[in-house]
Scaffold this motif. Structure first.
Motif, short mmCIF file in Angstrom:
data_model
loop_
_atom_site.label_atom_id
_atom_site.label_comp_id
_atom_site.label_asym_id
_atom_site.label_seq_id
_atom_site.Cartn_x
_atom_site.Cartn_y
_atom_site.Cartn_z
N HIS A 85 5.47 5.52 3.24
CA HIS A 85 6.76 5.34 3.92
C HIS A 85 7.54 4.18 3.31
O HIS A 85 8.75 4.27 3.10
CB HIS A 85 6.46 5.18 5.42
CG HIS A 85 7.15 4.07 6.13
ND1 HIS A 85 6.48 3.17 6.92
CD2 HIS A 85 8.45 3.71 6.20
CE1 HIS A 85 7.33 2.32 7.45
NE2 HIS A 85 8.54 2.62 7.03
N TYR A 86 6.86 3.10 2.94
CA TYR A 86 7.57 1.97 2.33
C TYR A 86 7.92 2.23 0.87
O TYR A 86 8.89 1.65 0.35
CB TYR A 86 6.74 0.70 2.46
CG TYR A 86 6.81 0.09 3.85
CD1 TYR A 86 8.03 -0.33 4.38
CD2 TYR A 86 5.68 -0.05 4.62
CE1 TYR A 86 8.11 -0.87 5.64
CE2 TYR A 86 5.74 -0.60 5.90
CZ TYR A 86 6.96 -1.01 6.40
OH TYR A 86 7.04 -1.54 7.65
N ALA A 87 7.15 3.07 0.19
CA ALA A 87 7.46 3.38 -1.21
C ALA A 87 8.83 4.02 -1.34
O ALA A 87 9.54 3.82 -2.34
CB ALA A 87 6.39 4.28 -1.80
N LEU A 88 9.21 4.79 -0.33
CA LEU A 88 10.52 5.44 -0.37
C LEU A 88 11.67 4.45 -0.23
O LEU A 88 12.83 4.80 -0.44
CB LEU A 88 10.61 6.50 0.74
CG LEU A 88 9.76 7.75 0.49
CD1 LEU A 88 9.87 8.69 1.68
CD2 LEU A 88 10.20 8.48 -0.77
N GLN A 89 11.35 3.20 0.12
CA GLN A 89 12.41 2.19 0.21
C GLN A 89 12.98 1.85 -1.16
O GLN A 89 13.99 1.14 -1.26
CB GLN A 89 11.86 0.92 0.87
CG GLN A 89 11.21 1.14 2.22
CD GLN A 89 12.09 1.92 3.19
OE1 GLN A 89 13.19 1.51 3.50
NE2 GLN A 89 11.58 3.05 3.67
N ALA A 90 12.35 2.34 -2.22
CA ALA A 90 12.89 2.15 -3.56
C ALA A 90 14.29 2.74 -3.69
O ALA A 90 15.07 2.32 -4.56
CB ALA A 90 11.96 2.79 -4.60
N PHE A 91 14.62 3.70 -2.83
CA PHE A 91 15.94 4.33 -2.89
C PHE A 91 17.00 3.56 -2.11
O PHE A 91 18.16 3.96 -2.08
CB PHE A 91 15.85 5.76 -2.36
CG PHE A 91 14.99 6.67 -3.20
CD1 PHE A 91 15.47 7.20 -4.38
CD2 PHE A 91 13.70 6.98 -2.80
CE1 PHE A 91 14.69 8.03 -5.16
CE2 PHE A 91 12.90 7.81 -3.58
CZ PHE A 91 13.40 8.33 -4.76
N ARG A 92 16.63 2.46 -1.47
CA ARG A 92 17.60 1.70 -0.68
C ARG A 92 18.79 1.22 -1.51
O ARG A 92 19.93 1.31 -1.03
CB ARG A 92 16.91 0.50 -0.02
CG ARG A 92 16.30 0.83 1.35
CD ARG A 92 15.74 -0.44 1.97
NE ARG A 92 15.16 -0.19 3.27
CZ ARG A 92 15.72 -0.51 4.43
NH1 ARG A 92 16.93 -1.06 4.42
NH2 ARG A 92 15.11 -0.29 5.57
N PRO A 93 18.61 0.68 -2.73
CA PRO A 93 19.80 0.28 -3.50
C PRO A 93 20.76 1.44 -3.75
O PRO A 93 21.98 1.25 -3.70
CB PRO A 93 19.21 -0.27 -4.81
CG PRO A 93 17.83 -0.70 -4.45
CD PRO A 93 17.36 0.29 -3.42
N ALA A 94 20.23 2.63 -4.02
CA ALA A 94 21.10 3.78 -4.26
C ALA A 94 21.82 4.17 -2.98
O ALA A 94 23.02 4.50 -3.00
CB ALA A 94 20.27 4.96 -4.79
#
Length: 445
Positions: free
Chosen positions: A54-63
């Motif tokens: 669930h936290y790995a998907l936070q990589a898309f936060r900048p986009a």
């Protein structure tokens, strides 16, 4: 054309979104984690890996933040993200119940559910903070962030307290019913919170400020990453949140294994921790009102919060060795209190820095720091559960294992305190370059 500022009432309404978000997340990361480890006898690394996904998907936060910078409205991002999060929370409860009869199928469904949770948190949370950052007056940003975060902690407290009561006596069907009710309530709070918060005039004002289509995400991200304070703050967020989150997934199992707490008891213990966090967050602005000279010193508050959190974790390490006679609830409250003081100081710094640097990059900056936080939480939760499994294998003593892990997390908070000092120190080469630019400007004048 300047965007109209959000009123204090509007800020509180947006806080309802964070309340709903926190309610779903705390149920999936605390209660479901405890059920998997204690009731279902799964290895602690399983919920740790699920939360890491669930936290790995936070990589898309900048986009997502970049898209929020370019788009005219953020309400669809917030509502859509919360809908995805609510669906993921309900599926996670179904998956946990399914693990009791079909473990492999239950785990597979849990992976999908936690992917939805990660996407929902990232999309809704980033857009919400961007909206706050762009629509709050400069002198309101830190206070607005504190209000919103306090409301999220309130969601933690209410959810864990009520869920702790409703889950006893425990059954899989009761778990699903509680989770579904929490998801439905979160959606209602979100709709109430964002209803007409932007308005047609605001949307038109945003549309007039949209960056040119040529503003590619990669160029925007590299522009923000090149800013020394933005980059250093991202690294600090990662290190400090790693320390903050490493105990998150092991605290409830610790209370169950070492102190014999029931599922409802450990869930209620989480409410004690979050109550302490709420008090710690409220204490910072309250002390600032009493002693105005301390109000703006967020760096000092952050350092103090990190060091006091290290002391609280050392107290938990002692509790693991002493056992049932130790005042566990008081110690957990102290941990929440110190964590809250650190968190509100870090949030205040974040809101103050989000508008620095290039224009129309608030979303990218917030996304960068959110991604750093997300990675730290994912890695921290995973490493915490992995450390417990390894320690229990090597030491053959649950109490000693938890003590060693808590003490290690205390050391990580000490490192984070040093990082808080490092954030505001510019490299010597950059200082020399700045002096050279000043001299050139004077000579040119």
């Amino acid at each position: 054309m300047n965007n109209p500022a959000i009123s204090w009432f509007g800020i509180v309404r947006l806080g309802l979104v964070q309340t709903g978000l926190g309610a779903i997340v705390v149920l999936t990361t605390s209660t479901l984690n405890r059920v998997m480890v204690v009731e279902l006898a799964m290895p602690a690394i399983l919920p740790g890996a699920l939360v890491a996904i669930h936290y790995a998907l936070q990589a898309f936060r900048p986009a997502w933040g970049h898209g929020s910078d370019l788009g005219a409205r953020r309400t669809p991002w917030i509502v859509g993200g919360m809908a995805v999060l609510a669906a993921g929370g309900l599926l996670a409860a179904l998956a946990t119940a399914w693990m009791s009869v079909r473990p492999l199928f239950g785990i597979a469904l849990a992976v999908a559910a936690f992917c939805l949770i990660g996407a929902g948190v990232g999309a809704a949370g980033t857009s919400l903070l961007v909206l706050l950052a762009k629509r709050c007056d400069d002198n309101r940003r830190a206070t607005a962030a504190t209000i919103v975060w306090v409301m999220m902690i309130a969601g933690f407290i209410v959810t864990t307290a009520v869920a702790g009561h409703m889950l006893d006596p425990f059954s899989p069907m009761r778990l699903i019913a509680v989770s579904g009710s929490v998801s439905a309530a979160a959606m209602v709070l979100t709709i109430v919170g964002v209803w007409d918060i932007e308005g047609r005039d605001t949307a038109a004002a945003d549309a007039s400020q949209i960056a040119p289509p040529s503003s590619a995400f990669r160029a925007a991200f590299m522009e923000v990453w090149a800013e020394p304070k933005s980059r250093r703050f991202a690294i600090f967020v990662f290190v400090s949140m790693l320390a903050y989150s490493a105990q998150d997934l092991i605290l409830e199992p610790f209370a169950g294994v070492v102190f014999g707490f029931t599922p409802g008891g450990t869930t209620s213990l989480s409410s004690v921790q979050h109550a302490g966090t709420l008090v710690g967050m409220a204490a910072v602005p309250l002390i600032g009102a009493i002693y105005p000279h301390s109000r703006g010193n967020m760096q000092a508050w952050t350092i103090g919060g990190c060091l006091s959190s290290a002391i609280a974790l050392l107290a938990l390490a002692a509790a693991a060795l002493v056992g049932p006679f130790w005042p566990l609830r008081e110690t957990v409250f102290m941990l929440g209190l110190t964590n809250g003081a650190y968190a509100v100081a870090a949030i205040g710094s974040m809101m103050a820095l989000v508008g620095a640097g290039g224009e129309n990059r608030e979303g990218v900056r917030m996304g960068l720091w959110g991604a750093a936080q997300g990675f730290a939480f994912g890695i921290g939760g995973f490493l915490g559960t992995l450390a417990i499994d390894v320690a229990r294998y090597l030491l053959s003593s649950p109490s000693l294992s938890y003590s060693v892990v808590f003490a290690s997390e205390a050391g990580l908070f000490v490192v984070a305190a040093w990082m808080a000092v490092w954030v505001h120190r510019l490299p010597a080469a950059l200082r020399r370059d700045g002096l050279g630019d000043l001299r050139a400007a004077i000579a040119g004048g």
